[in-house]
Scaffold this motif. Structure first.
Motif, short mmCIF file in Angstrom:
data_model
loop_
_atom_site.label_atom_id
_atom_site.label_comp_id
_atom_site.label_asym_id
_atom_site.label_seq_id
_atom_site.Cartn_x
_atom_site.Cartn_y
_atom_site.Cartn_z
N ARG A 41 0.83 -1.21 0.00
CA ARG A 41 0.00 0.00 0.00
C ARG A 41 0.86 1.25 0.00
N GLY A 42 0.21 2.39 -0.16
CA GLY A 42 0.91 3.66 -0.03
C GLY A 42 1.14 4.01 1.43
N LEU A 43 1.81 5.10 1.67
CA LEU A 43 2.12 5.53 3.04
C LEU A 43 0.98 6.35 3.60
N VAL A 44 0.80 6.23 4.90
CA VAL A 44 -0.22 6.99 5.62
C VAL A 44 0.46 7.86 6.66
N TYR B 90 6.58 3.06 -7.80
CA TYR B 90 6.53 4.50 -8.05
C TYR B 90 5.29 5.05 -7.35
N LEU B 91 5.54 5.92 -6.39
CA LEU B 91 4.46 6.46 -5.55
C LEU B 91 4.19 7.90 -5.93
N CYS B 92 2.92 8.23 -5.94
CA CYS B 92 2.50 9.60 -6.13
C CYS B 92 1.87 10.08 -4.83
N ALA B 93 2.11 11.32 -4.48
CA ALA B 93 1.52 11.90 -3.28
C ALA B 93 1.07 13.31 -3.59
N GLN B 101 1.36 14.89 3.52
CA GLN B 101 1.26 14.33 2.19
C GLN B 101 0.38 13.09 2.22
N PHE B 102 -0.47 12.96 1.22
CA PHE B 102 -1.34 11.81 1.06
C PHE B 102 -0.82 10.99 -0.12
#
Lengths: 111, 112
Positions: A41-44, B90-93, B101-102
């Motif tokens: 998952r992405g970061l929280v 690859y992450l987008c925020a 940041q989300f």
């Protein structure tokens, strides 16, 4: 390049115990943030502490900051299995939004 | 409220092929970030946009990577040609000004 070093790299505890993770960084900062990342998952975002603050609380989370030692700690009290995740500290040197992340601590909470 | 949306979630390509990732930030967020995350590491910033302007692209390998944020909303990150070492997430925020940041779920790229 990564600014922070986190300790330990991995932590395994029983549900109900407290978990403490440490983060050290190299250069002066404006603020330090902690993030959680569940697998795949992405970061929280968990909490932000500014350089003029020493301690901050949010629910079961307690963060401390010692700018003289360039270190921070994240304490999770009364851990739950759902807390199992990787935890990252990230520093913002000039309040520009440019975050430098540490390598993370992988926390496993056993039910 | 919808979070940060990224697509595709997974991409497998052969080396030397081009690849593109798409990100739609949270509505109203003026700042958009692209990060690269290698296995077992924390994210590393590639590029940061404020509205449509790239204000920090110092970590973007410009020989093969490019990004755009037309109209200051969604963004595309491209790699051409991809190399084996580009395999990563690859992450987008996005954020409103310089607040928290989300992050989106990321795109996992595998280069064969």
């Amino acid at each position: 390049s990564q600014q922070g070093e986190e300790d330990p790299q991995a932590l395994s505890i029983q549900e109900g115990e407290n978990a403490t993770m440490n983060c050290s960084y190299k250069t002066s900062i404006n603020n330090l943030q902690w993030y959680r990342q569940n697998s795949g998952r992405g970061l929280v975002h968990l909490i932000l502490i500014r350089s003029n603050e020493r301690e901050k609380h949010s629910g079961r989370l307690r963060v401390t900051l010692d700018t003289s030692k360039k270190s921070s700690s994240l304490l999770i009290t009364a851990s739950r299995a759902a807390d199992t995740a990787s935890y990252f500290c990230a520093t913002d040197a000039r309040n520009t939004g440019k975050l430098i992340f540490g390598q993370g601590t992988t926390l496993q909470v056993k039910p | 409220e919808a979070g940060v949306v990224q697509s595709p979630r997974y991409k497998i390509i052969e080396k030397k092929q081009p690849v593109a990732f798409w990100c739609n930030p949270i509505s109203g967020h003026n700042t958009l970030y692209w990060y690269l995350q290698n296995l077992g590491q924390g994210p590393e910033l590639l590029i940061r946009y404020e509205n449509e302007e790239a204000v920090d692209d110092s970590q973007l390998p410009k020989d093969r990577f490019s990004a755009e944020r037309l109209k200051g909303v969604d963004s595309t990150l491209k790699i051409q040609p991809a190399e084996l070492g580009d395999s990563a997430v690859y992450l987008c925020a996005s954020s409103l000004n310089l607040n928290e940041q989300f992050f989106g779920p990321g795109t996992r790229l595998t280069v064969l």
